[in-house]
Design a protein around this motif. Structure first.
Motif, mmCIF file in Angstrom:
data_model
loop_
_atom_site.group_PDB
_atom_site.id
_atom_site.type_symbol
_atom_site.label_atom_id
_atom_site.label_comp_id
_atom_site.label_asym_id
_atom_site.label_seq_id
_atom_site.Cartn_x
_atom_site.Cartn_y
_atom_site.Cartn_z
ATOM 1 N N PRO A 1 0.892 -1.302 0.238
ATOM 2 C CA PRO A 1 0.133 -0.105 -0.055
ATOM 3 C C PRO A 1 0.754 1.223 -0.225
ATOM 4 N N PHE A 2 0.345 2.220 -0.808
ATOM 5 C CA PHE A 2 0.798 3.686 -0.797
ATOM 6 C C PHE A 2 0.269 4.603 0.142
ATOM 7 N N TYR A 3 1.011 5.268 0.696
ATOM 8 C CA TYR A 3 0.395 6.354 1.431
ATOM 9 C C TYR A 3 1.161 7.511 1.461
ATOM 10 N N PHE A 4 0.388 8.840 1.633
ATOM 11 C CA PHE A 4 0.897 10.293 1.354
ATOM 12 C C PHE A 4 0.481 11.219 2.360
ATOM 13 N N LEU A 5 1.158 12.188 3.079
ATOM 14 C CA LEU A 5 0.593 13.117 3.650
ATOM 15 C C LEU A 5 1.259 14.502 3.095
ATOM 16 N N VAL A 6 0.280 15.318 2.817
ATOM 17 C CA VAL A 6 0.547 16.682 2.419
ATOM 18 C C VAL A 6 0.793 17.576 3.328
ATOM 19 N N LEU A 7 2.051 18.323 3.035
ATOM 20 C CA LEU A 7 2.626 19.356 4.302
ATOM 21 C C LEU A 7 2.735 20.594 3.660
ATOM 22 N N ASN A 8 2.581 20.681 2.390
ATOM 23 C CA ASN A 8 2.361 22.226 1.862
ATOM 24 C C ASN A 8 1.214 22.111 0.910
ATOM 25 N N ALA A 9 0.152 22.440 1.221
ATOM 26 C CA ALA A 9 -1.046 22.298 0.297
ATOM 27 C C ALA A 9 -0.846 23.207 -1.091
ATOM 28 N N ARG A 10 -0.442 24.449 -0.976
ATOM 29 C CA ARG A 10 -0.412 25.008 -2.140
ATOM 30 C C ARG A 10 0.727 24.626 -3.221
ATOM 31 N N ARG A 11 1.635 24.158 -2.863
ATOM 32 C CA ARG A 11 2.544 23.385 -3.718
ATOM 33 C C ARG A 11 1.973 21.996 -4.243
ATOM 34 N N SER B 1 -6.246 17.653 -16.633
ATOM 35 C CA SER B 1 -7.272 18.311 -17.651
ATOM 36 C C SER B 1 -7.552 19.744 -17.286
ATOM 37 N N ALA B 2 -7.902 20.525 -18.149
ATOM 38 C CA ALA B 2 -8.031 22.024 -17.833
ATOM 39 C C ALA B 2 -8.951 22.204 -16.621
ATOM 40 N N ALA B 3 -10.099 21.671 -16.740
ATOM 41 C CA ALA B 3 -10.771 21.733 -15.467
ATOM 42 C C ALA B 3 -10.397 21.439 -14.100
ATOM 43 N N ARG B 4 -9.500 20.523 -13.952
ATOM 44 C CA ARG B 4 -8.800 20.016 -12.759
ATOM 45 C C ARG B 4 -7.864 21.058 -12.522
ATOM 46 N N ARG B 5 -7.060 21.599 -13.482
ATOM 47 C CA ARG B 5 -5.831 22.518 -13.181
ATOM 48 C C ARG B 5 -6.605 24.005 -12.823
ATOM 49 N N LEU B 6 -7.711 24.168 -13.147
ATOM 50 C CA LEU B 6 -8.380 25.431 -12.712
ATOM 51 C C LEU B 6 -8.989 25.340 -11.365
ATOM 52 N N ALA B 7 -9.445 24.109 -10.921
ATOM 53 C CA ALA B 7 -10.013 23.925 -9.780
ATOM 54 C C ALA B 7 -8.844 23.987 -8.523
ATOM 55 N N ALA B 8 -7.876 23.415 -9.018
ATOM 56 C CA ALA B 8 -6.752 23.131 -8.218
ATOM 57 C C ALA B 8 -6.059 24.435 -8.008
ATOM 58 N N ASP B 9 -5.750 25.084 -9.096
ATOM 59 C CA ASP B 9 -5.168 26.618 -8.834
ATOM 60 C C ASP B 9 -6.015 27.392 -8.096
ATOM 61 N N ALA B 10 -7.150 27.409 -8.271
ATOM 62 C CA ALA B 10 -8.233 28.336 -7.360
ATOM 63 C C ALA B 10 -7.954 28.115 -5.746
ATOM 64 N N LEU B 11 -8.089 26.735 -5.460
ATOM 65 C CA LEU B 11 -7.752 26.430 -4.073
ATOM 66 C C LEU B 11 -6.439 26.676 -3.639
ATOM 67 N N ALA B 12 -5.416 26.593 -4.506
ATOM 68 C CA ALA B 12 -4.043 26.930 -4.085
ATOM 69 C C ALA B 12 -3.963 28.585 -3.882
ATOM 70 N N PHE B 13 -4.498 29.313 -4.777
ATOM 71 C CA PHE B 13 -4.167 30.692 -4.774
ATOM 72 C C PHE B 13 -5.127 31.617 -3.758
ATOM 73 N N SER B 14 -6.343 30.939 -3.602
ATOM 74 C CA SER B 14 -7.578 31.454 -2.529
ATOM 75 C C SER B 14 -6.800 31.295 -0.967
ATOM 76 N N GLY B 15 -5.904 30.154 -0.857
ATOM 77 C CA GLY B 15 -5.472 29.980 0.531
ATOM 78 C C GLY B 15 -6.495 28.866 1.123
ATOM 79 N N LEU B 16 -7.768 28.394 0.322
ATOM 80 C CA LEU B 16 -8.726 27.614 1.032
ATOM 81 C C LEU B 16 -8.097 26.118 1.070
ATOM 82 N N GLY B 17 -7.225 25.664 0.065
ATOM 83 C CA GLY B 17 -6.586 24.494 0.294
ATOM 84 C C GLY B 17 -5.482 24.219 1.522
ATOM 85 N N SER B 18 -4.722 25.237 1.661
ATOM 86 C CA SER B 18 -4.012 25.455 2.829
ATOM 87 C C SER B 18 -4.962 25.558 4.481
ATOM 88 N N ALA B 19 -5.959 26.284 4.388
ATOM 89 C CA ALA B 19 -6.755 26.160 5.435
ATOM 90 C C ALA B 19 -7.443 24.882 5.880
#
Length: 365
Positions: free
Chosen positions: A144-154, A165-183
């Motif tokens: 089994p593979f496990y992972f833990l994210v330490l830096n949400a933006r990166r 895909s373009a849609a996924r990139r757009l959503a991921a970038d929105a979460l990264a730059f808004s700070g919602l992902g880190s929060a």
């Protein structure tokens, strides 16, 4: 045309180079045969390890394949056995049909040399080797593979599946730059963070390592014998990518600053891998926490680990790791399987991870 399997010696070097060139020209060379014949047993420094490299030659002396086998002590249900790791098989049969028997010939030769044999990694069940092993009655198990994210933006700006895909990139970038992902990450990890631990850098594996191994081995159904001389060999202290952590000499974890071969998944993230560790069940969770803090200190953006043993998997999940898809497999020969039966009971106690086999190769490219 007859084929035979022989030890790789100096007289085969020119033919090995020609084999690499043919395979490369056919876009079939995942990794090359060594350009120089290996020493007869370069693992002598670790004791009780034997390393052999074979090539398949035809009547004209041309090399048509090759593989490595490393034999070493393994703990299997309370007894120590010599077990071989079948690794790096290369066959010209993958690019030329007339040499298709080479793959089976190498495996049959390896089993004759060492019936207690395993293979690891292999890239997933869609690849030829694990399919062939499974057809031959081997047990093929997922690590089994496990992972833990330490830096949400990166993480959001780099991880491959979120940017496919373009849609996924757009959503991921929105979460990264808004700070919602880190929060969201901070809230999720706050539930798993514990107080400071008395972890210390491990400068060298010493006699205390042997004591931990002897105390912990009964918890494993199948594991490499992780004594100090073996650990010093596979985790050389002069390689700066490795760093070890101990918890009051009650256990240890081995970390690796990765340079993954396949950057399509991790992008430019700094990746730390928890590649190995030994400790009694009561301290495994604390060892995982020590590994995470060590990764933070090394400015890692993500921590990854492949672990089979149930205690390590449970500790990773309790520490906030998520489980992802794994293409890192463990295949065990029928003779090993016999020693492990009943297999269903043995599998959760198999202690294999990235420290076993050649699991670190793609992480330190």
């Amino acid at each position: 045309m007859s084929l035979r399997v022989v030890l790789y010696r100096a007289e085969h070097q020119a033919a090995a180079l020609a084999f690499n060139a043919r395979m490369r020209a056919a876009d079939g060379l995942l990794f090359p045969l060594p350009e120089m014949a290996p020493e007869s047993n370069p693992c002598f420094a670790a004791g009780q390890l034997e390393f052999r490299h074979y090539v398949v030659v035809d009547d004209a002396g041309e090399v048509r394949g090759g593989y490595f086998i490393r034999s070493q002590p393994f703990w299997i249900r309370g007894r120590v056995h010599s077990v071989g790791h079948y690794t790096a098989p290369l066959s010209e049969g993958t690019v030329a049909k007339r040499y298709m028997p080479v793959g089976g010939m190498m495996l049959a030769h390896a089993l004759a040399e060492q019936p207690l044999l395993f293979a690891m990694g292999m890239g997933g069940m869609d690849r030829p080797l694990p399919r062939m092993l499974q057809a031959m009655g081997w047990a093929v198990l997922e690590t089994p593979f496990y992972f833990l994210v330490l830096n949400a933006r990166r993480f959001l700006r780099n991880v491959g599946p979120l940017r496919s895909s373009a849609a996924r990139r757009l959503a991921a970038d929105a979460l990264a730059f808004s700070g919602l992902g880190s929060a969201a990450l901070k809230v999720a990890q706050a539930m798993h963070r514990r107080g400071p631990l008395a972890a210390q850098p491990l400068r060298e594996f010493g006699a205390w390592t042997d004591e931990i191994w002897r105390a912990t081995a009964p918890e494993y159904s199948f594991s490499a014998v992780r004594t100090a001389d073996y650990l010093r060999f596979i985790y050389p202290p002069d390689v700066p990518s490795y760093y070890s952590v101990t918890l009051n000499a009650a256990g240890w974890v081995e970390m690796l600053d990765c340079q993954p071969h396949d950057r399509s998944y991790f992008g430019d993230m700094r990746v730390a891998a928890l590649v190995d560790g030994v400790g009694p069940a009561a301290v495994v969770r604390s060892l995982v926490d020590c590994a995470v803090e060590a990764a933070r200190a090394h400015n890692a953006d993500i921590v990854i680990s492949n672990q089979m043993h149930r205690d390590w998997g449970a500790a990773l999940r309790r520490a906030g790791f998520w489980r992802g898809p794994s293409n890192y497999l463990l295949a065990i020969s029928r003779e090993i399987r016999k020693l492990l039966e009943p297999l269903d009971e043995a599998v959760p106690r198999i202690h294999f991870n990235r420290g076993d086999g050649d699991g670190r190769v793609n992480l330190i490219y």
